[in-house]
Design a protein around this motif. Structure first.
Motif: not given
Ligand SMILES: Nc1nc2c(ncn2[C@@H]2O[C@H](COP(=O)(O)OP(=O)(O)OP(=O)(O)O)[C@@H](O)[C@H]2O)c(=O)[nH]1
Length: 739
Positions: A594-602, A610-625, A561-563
């Motif tokens: 199976x892991x999705x991280x939810x962020x707000x627009x701001x 932040x751009x670098x950080x989010x790229x590293x997170x998605x490089x782990x295979x984590x989903x971003x919403x 289940x994706x959380x």
């Protein structure tokens, strides 16, 4: 004439300088030289008298012995007494003893102290003792000594040139060029002038200070440049004013006047020290200590002083005074997106706007009272205003509204137009009769309330607000122990495919419970967690719990289940989020997909970092919403820049669909945008079948909300999920086990 300042009553012990030591040695040598002659003369005189006494005693003894041999023994004592009364014994004490020691005769004289005695044996037996006074030579010696000491003293007091006519004069002559060099080396201006006030001499520093060559100074009255308000011949040091150049320009100076003894007539020296730089440095120090360097407004220290004075004035006049606490709304976003420099420039412009708004304030529209304002910057994006001489709290409200209007006009920072809003808290004295620090705290509490109510608001302080602040403090204390006491829980809110209704994932929501009861609502305690930084350990705990639970369900035979886990801005800014996430994935065994991280627009506005950080997170295979899409800083460019996978339509746009045309338009626009960017789109807060139908018809992928299920505890969720799986596919329930 004013005497020079008296030395301090007690002076600390001083070490003698070589020059002083030389002077003392000279004094000793002079004293020895001076005292030697009287000492030698006195000693010699003493010795001569001593010898003369011995000789007199011997002669007298011989005389008496001869007399005794010439006269019958019975007559001898009388003759001896006669002899002792003779002229050559005058003033001396003489005693004659017989062979058996019996006193034969004695003279009547009694010499003055000090005395000296000489003894001589009488030929044929007996002895003579002759004693005389030594007062004469002693008195002579003392006289000589006194004269020598007097002469020495006079010599010491005389001016050097008079002491030794030739030698000292030669030394003084040799010192003149050296003295000149010394005076020239002074940074202070030195001018010599006479009783007539005309300048006789000056050093180059004086010429530099007065801005004129020496020839234009010499022979001129000193008063032309130096303000001798205390008299040209007042010895001492004063702060004064001097003038340089022609035409003259005044400058502050320290003026020291001293008398210079001079043969014939005395001269005066004026020593000038330019105080311009010192005064400037003092002013700068004062400025730094009391003013904010960025905006030039009073800082916290000066503001507190001004507040105290304003309270005192309000107390005397009986006219209310308002203290306003301003905090810009979401100022961090400006720093994060446009940089700290832009933030600084915005703060400067806000300061200028506040000043302008208050200067032009006709809000109260009164001519009988002199309204006055003090604006200060306490730090960061916090400003305070003291508004005095008000009629009532209404006046304060009008001033606050005027400030809000002034700030609402876009501010140009570089190429960017920024619109800022501010939250304002107000407390009014004497309605709130608290001491200064409490007034400030109360205005702050009111501002905080304005933020809670959605920002861009004005709030007045009230006793209830204070109670609320106390409660918040208590909450903060309790939250610090909530994690270790196991008071946090996760609620599971399912998500489903909008068409099939199949469970596609779940969002975990943090709950704070004690004995089965909710302690505080998430919007209240999560804000406190963020503000206190407790969100860091608690955020990690949420990730760990969620991952562990999903893996446990998978082990129990349920499908993957994706959380979805919500992140806070602070987690993004502080700590190493990438490391935390990868550690959690590794220790739990949860596949990253199976892991999705939810962020707000701001949160996406944090620039490159932040751009670098989010790229590293998605490089782990984590989903971003992106959560609550449409409510924040809807700059669409970031959707491309960051590797976002999902958009979540905020519940506020879903609530009135399909009946509200505007909400319909927004919801469909978000769906269309997501589709064109090839993003998955999830609708939040779906409560009715009509809403689901509308979203489905417009191409939404997934939905969550009460129509599907309320958030459930892990145990309830599992039961509900199993049921859903059974309903969905009957015997097709997956019983796969972990590889
Ligand atoms: N550019 C600039 N930023 C500063 C300065 N001092 C503090 N800050 C920043 O100002 C921000 C203040 O943020 P807060 O007031 O806590 O939060 P906010 O983003 O304004 O959000 P709310 O107040 O909750 O509406 C922080 O990010 C500080 O780092 C400064 O002198 N210059």
């Amino acid at each position: 004439m004013t005497p020079p300042p008296a030395p301090p009553a007690t002076t600390p012990p001083k070490r003698r300088t070589p020059a002083a030591r030389q002077r003392v040695a000279g004094l000793w040598a002079a004293a020895l030289l001076a005292l030697l002659p009287p000492a030698v003369l006195g000693g010699l005189g003493w010795r001569l008298l001593d010898q003369e006494l011995d000789a007199s005693a011997a002669a007298l003894a011989a005389d008496l012995a001869r007399l005794r041999s010439e006269v019958p023994a019975a007559d001898w004592p009388a003759l001896a007494r006669q002899r002792l009364a003779g002229d050559d014994v005058a003033g001396r004490l003489a005693s004659v003893a017989d062979t058996d020691g019996a006193l034969v005769a004695t003279s009547t004289a009694s010499p003055d102290w000090p005395t000296r005695s000489a003894a001589a044996a009488l030929h044929g037996g007996g002895a003579l003792v002759l004693t005389r006074s030594m007062r004469g030579p002693l008195a002579l010696g003392a006289l000589l000594w006194l004269s020598a000491a007097g002469a020495l003293l006079l010599w010491r007091r005389a001016p050097p040139a008079d002491r030794t006519a030739s030698g000292a004069a030669t030394r003084a002559d040799a010192a003149v060029p050296a003295l000149r060099t010394l005076i020239e080396s002074f940074h202070d201006g030195i001018l010599l002038y006479g009783d007539d006030g005309l300048v006789r001499d000056c050093n180059s520093a004086a010429s530099r200070l007065l801005g004129l060559p020496a020839e234009q100074i010499l022979g001129q009255p000193l008063a032309r440049w130096v303000d001798l308000a205390h008299g040209a011949t007042t010895v001492g040091k004063v702060e004064s004013q001097a003038h340089r150049g022609s035409p003259t320009r005044p400058f502050p100076c320290e003026l020291a006047i001293a008398r210079v003894p001079h043969p014939g007539h005395d001269l005066w020296s004026a020593t000038l020290r330019d105080l311009t730089e010192r005064n400037l440095a003092e002013r700068q120090l004062q400025q730094l200590a009391n003013f904010d360097p960025l905006t030039g407004l009073p800082n916290r220290a000066l503001f507190r002083d001004r507040l105290r004075l304003a309270i005192a004035r309000a107390g005397r006049s009986g006219q209310p005074m308002a203290l306003m606490f301003l905090d810009l709304d979401r100022f961090k976003n400006v720093n994060d997106s446009l940089g700290h420099d832009a933030g600084d420039r915005l703060l400067q412009q806000v300061a200028a706007r506040l000043g302008a708004a208050l200067r032009g304030s006709d809000t109260v529209g009164r001519s009988d009272l002199e309204q006055s304002f003090t604006v200060a910057r306490l730090g960061g994006d916090e400003f305070t205003i003291v508004a005095e001489s008000l009629r009532s709290a209404d006046d304060a409200l009008r001033i606050a509204e005027r400030i809000q209007q002034a700030l609402q006009q876009p501010v140009l920072v570089g190429k960017h137009e920024i619109v800022v809003s501010t939250s304002i808290g107000i407390t009014v004295y004497p309605d709130d009769p608290s001491p200064p620090d409490d007034l400030l705290r109360h205005a702050d509490q009111a501002m905080y309330r304005a933020k809670e109510l959605g920002r861009d608001q004005v709030q007045f302080y009230s006793v209830e607000l204070n109670e609320q602040a106390q409660r918040r403090l208590q909450l903060e204390g309790e939250l610090r122990h909530a994690l270790e006491r196991g008071e946090f829980e996760l609620a599971w809110q399912p998500k489903a495919d909008i068409q099939s209704g199949h469970i596609s994932g779940a969002e975990v929501l943090l709950r704070w419970q004690r004995a089965g009861q909710s302690v505080a609502t998430p919007d209240v305690f999560i804000r406190v967690l963020e503000e206190t930084g407790l969100i860091m350990p608690v955020g990690r705990w949420v990730l760990e719990q969620a991952a562990r639970q999903i893996v446990a369900w998978r082990r129990a035979g349920l499908p993957w289940l994706r959380v979805a886990v919500n992140l806070s801005a602070r987690q993004l800014r502080q700590g190493d989020l990438v490391r935390t996430v990868s550690e959690v994935l590794e220790t739990s065994g949860l596949p990253s997909a199976q892991l999705e991280l939810e962020l707000t627009e701001s949160m996406l506005m944090g620039g490159e970092q932040h751009q670098r950080l989010l790229h590293r997170l998605s490089a782990l295979g984590v989903q971003l919403a992106i959560d609550d899409f449409g409510t924040g800083w809807s700059s669409l460019s970031y959707l491309k820049r960051f590797n976002v996978d999902t958009l979540k339509i905020d519940r506020s746009f879903v609530r009135d669909t399909p009946h509200d045309p505007e909400d319909n338009a927004i919801a469909t626009a978000v769906i269309a945008l997501a589709r064109s960017l090839k993003l998955r789109v999830v609708a939040e807060g779906v409560e009715t079948p009509e809403q689901r139908r509308f979203l489905l018809d417009n191409g939404c992928d997934e939905f969550q909300g009460w129509l599907l299920s309320r958030p459930l505890s892990a145990r309830a969720f599992e039961a509900w999920w199993r049921q859903q799986l059974l309903l969905a596919s009957g015997a097709e329930v997956e019983h796969a086990t972990l590889p």
